[in-house]
Scaffold this active site. Sequence first.
Site, PDB file in Angstrom:
ATOM      1  N   HIS A   1      -0.480 -20.902   3.795  1.00 38.22           N
ATOM      2  CA  HIS A   1      -1.776 -21.692   2.985  1.00 38.22           C
ATOM      3  C   HIS A   1      -0.552 -21.614   1.942  1.00 38.22           C
ATOM      4  CE1 HIS A   1      -4.976 -19.984   4.003  1.00 38.22           C
ATOM      5  NE2 HIS A   1      -4.672 -18.751   4.604  1.00 38.22           N
TER       6      HIS A   1
ATOM      7  N   LYS B   1      34.486 -15.828  -1.308  1.00 36.96           N
ATOM      8  CA  LYS B   1      34.925 -14.496  -1.876  1.00 36.96           C
ATOM      9  C   LYS B   1      36.187 -14.629  -2.937  1.00 36.96           C
ATOM     10  CE  LYS B   1      33.430 -11.652   1.899  1.00 36.96           C
ATOM     11  NZ  LYS B   1      34.382 -10.451   3.241  1.00 36.96           N
TER      12      LYS B   1
ATOM     13  N   LYS C   1      31.362  -1.262   5.525  1.00 34.57           N
ATOM     14  CA  LYS C   1      32.683  -1.912   7.342  1.00 34.57           C
ATOM     15  C   LYS C   1      33.699  -1.472   6.507  1.00 34.57           C
ATOM     16  CE  LYS C   1      33.745  -4.282  11.366  1.00 34.57           C
ATOM     17  NZ  LYS C   1      33.454  -5.528  12.266  1.00 34.57           N
TER      18      LYS C   1
ATOM     19  N   GLY D   1      28.991  -6.419  11.683  1.00 27.69           N
ATOM     20  CA  GLY D   1      28.619  -6.297  10.672  1.00 27.69           C
ATOM     21  C   GLY D   1      26.745  -6.221  10.715  1.00 27.69           C
ATOM     22  N   ARG D   2      27.221  -8.182  11.347  1.00 26.51           N
ATOM     23  CA  ARG D   2      25.437  -8.195  11.049  1.00 26.51           C
ATOM     24  C   ARG D   2      24.852  -7.299  12.906  1.00 26.51           C
ATOM     25  NH1 ARG D   2      29.195 -12.109  11.041  1.00 26.51           N
ATOM     26  NH2 ARG D   2      29.566 -13.551  13.105  1.00 26.51           N
TER      27      ARG D   2
ATOM     28  N   GLU E   1      30.308  -6.957  -3.966  1.00 31.32           N
ATOM     29  CA  GLU E   1      29.193  -5.873  -4.568  1.00 31.32           C
ATOM     30  C   GLU E   1      28.505  -4.853  -4.315  1.00 31.32           C
ATOM     31  OE1 GLU E   1      29.449  -9.109  -2.428  1.00 31.32           O
ATOM     32  OE2 GLU E   1      28.526 -11.169  -2.785  1.00 31.32           O
TER      33      GLU E   1
ATOM     34  N   GLU F   1      25.013 -16.406  10.346  1.00 38.45           N
ATOM     35  CA  GLU F   1      26.147 -16.022  10.099  1.00 38.45           C
ATOM     36  C   GLU F   1      27.141 -16.624  11.966  1.00 38.45           C
ATOM     37  OE1 GLU F   1      28.141 -12.130   8.869  1.00 38.45           O
ATOM     38  OE2 GLU F   1      27.991 -13.629   7.048  1.00 38.45           O
TER      39      GLU F   1
HETATM   40  O1  F6P Z   1      29.829 -11.841   3.615  1.00 33.06           O
HETATM   41  C1  F6P Z   1      30.298 -11.316   4.695  1.00 33.06           C
HETATM   42  C2  F6P Z   1      30.625  -9.938   5.310  1.00 33.06           C
HETATM   43  O2  F6P Z   1      31.626  -9.440   5.895  1.00 33.06           O
HETATM   44  C3  F6P Z   1      29.151  -9.800   6.698  1.00 33.06           C
HETATM   45  O3  F6P Z   1      29.830 -10.327   7.909  1.00 33.06           O
HETATM   46  C4  F6P Z   1      28.928  -8.034   6.202  1.00 33.06           C
HETATM   47  O4  F6P Z   1      27.616  -7.900   7.177  1.00 33.06           O
HETATM   48  C5  F6P Z   1      29.145  -8.340   4.947  1.00 33.06           C
HETATM   49  O5  F6P Z   1      30.006  -9.118   4.922  1.00 33.06           O
HETATM   50  C6  F6P Z   1      29.572  -7.132   4.574  1.00 33.06           C
HETATM   51  O6  F6P Z   1      30.374  -6.429   5.153  1.00 33.06           O
HETATM   52  P1  F6P Z   1      30.591  -5.015   4.990  1.00 33.06           P
HETATM   53  O7  F6P Z   1      30.158  -4.237   5.694  1.00 33.06           O
HETATM   54  O8  F6P Z   1      32.124  -4.711   5.197  1.00 33.06           O
HETATM   55  O9  F6P Z   1      30.695  -4.841   3.381  1.00 33.06           O
END
Ligand code: F6P
Length: 554
Positions: A382, A510, A205, A266-267, A211, A351
Amino acid sequence: MLLTDLPSWKKLQAHRQTWNDVRMRELFRSDPGRFGRFSIQLDDFLLDYSKNLINDETLALLRQLGEEANVPAWTDAMFSGEKINFTENRAVLHVALRNDPKRPIMVDGHDVMPGVVQVLEQMRRFAHAVREGKWRGHTGKVITDIVNIGIGGSDLGPMMVCRALKPYGNARINMHFVSNVDPNHVGDTLDDLNAESTLFIVSSKSFATLETLANAKIARRWLVERLGSDLAVSRHFVAISTNEEAVKAFGIDPENMFVFWDWVGGRYSMWSAIGLPIALYIGMDQFEEMLGGARDMDEHFRADPLSSIPGTLALLSIWYQHFWDAPSHAIFPYDIHLSRLPAYLQQLCMESNGKSTTRLGEKVNYPTGEIVWGEPGSNGQHAFFQLLHQGTRFVPTDFMLAAVTSHPFEGLHQMLVANCFAQSEALMLGKTEEEALAELKAEGANEDAIRLLLPHKTFPGNKPSNTMLYQKLTPRTLGRMIALYEHKTFVQSALWSINAFDQWGVEIGKRLSSVLIRELGEDKAVTTHDASTNGLCDHFQKLKGDKVFPPAES
Ligand code: F6P
């Protein structure tokens, strides 16, 4: 007003006292209509919530609490595009992504629906071209492998759905999901791939997530090295983002970009272009079926938020968290295809509702945010079910299962169903001392053995659970189920007076990690932190020896 100041709160506290000696098994015995009264059906999708520590009065009080917390008004505000995510000054409109395009939803004086439709059409064209082998790689090969690079909401939804809907997947296309910054994630994935037939989707987003960008750069370098030209990038990389500038800066042509909007959290984004991996895998018609399922649940919820399936589950969660001291909630899909559902719901619920400041900026004086966890059954039986049956913790649970499987091997599915029903029955019934004694006697145990074993063979029971039973795990059913949990989370947030749609809490880690990335890269003693962090850095430097980090690519 805070939750604990609402008039119904005190009534619920008093009502709770009447439950101390109530046994659910007795409630079922004395009321043959209990299942019918405490279950809700939406077409084939049934929620049985009769195995809960509730009666008509409990439900009435909980619904009154929901009224006093203005849940219906908050629901209307969300559906009509009000900026209820006030800390980011944003509307919350994942519901627009599956809305009937003919029903306008206005944000800042503009109808968002034409934009939604346009992106859906772009997704349809692209998914069709890739699936039909018309979109080809740089050397002319058809695409056989798709790698989604993203994390959190830009990973969990598409990954969970692609697993869940494997029976609907294109047999020629293998889906891969790279999220973790652990180099083994991207490394292990690339090891098995042929660059000529691989398509990467960089999904973010913000297009600023460390990452994702780090993994995307590794993937691009891998591709260019193998195909011998930067020109290959345009046939092998597409981006999904709200940030066109950053996508361009990364080197992906905006022609290959799918947009979404800041009013999609995002979620909550798997219904947007973030769902492109799903559309590529199961086809756009099935993707739209999934949207249709979510729309079914939206309409069901909106019609009567507090009596709906999501509203009922939210109110039950409030009942258990606040009046029965149950901080966690377990998710047990009796469906291996839903193996990533618990992880998906962890982000959605934790979140969203892991907040301690109210909308008015005050600290809450009550716990918020369920701890969500779970694994598919029957595996869990189990592993950790022992704790549920005889441990000291009180854990409300959700079971979900389909009546029909896509692999009807003889008898197996019936065993799965029987196991699922047996667990919720056992959790509810438990086993009394008399029953355990009768069993031991029937087994021929002598008096010494009975004295030794009896306390260990009794089960308290009275443990609540909900069961969702539907005909088949279709795209439509899955859409309904995910929208159900979205709305449950929303109702909880309204009751807790918190904003479910920001996530400031993830920022602190972060920021600190970006400092440490730089310091560890300098390959000298790290001394600017607390003694523990400095000590860990020091030990790390010693263990890695003279292997210096390659500098992070800019
Ligand atoms: O970890 C926080 C967060 O902003 C989440 O809310 C989001 O889904 C994820 O990182 C990934 O963010 P982006 O889509 O901006 O890479």
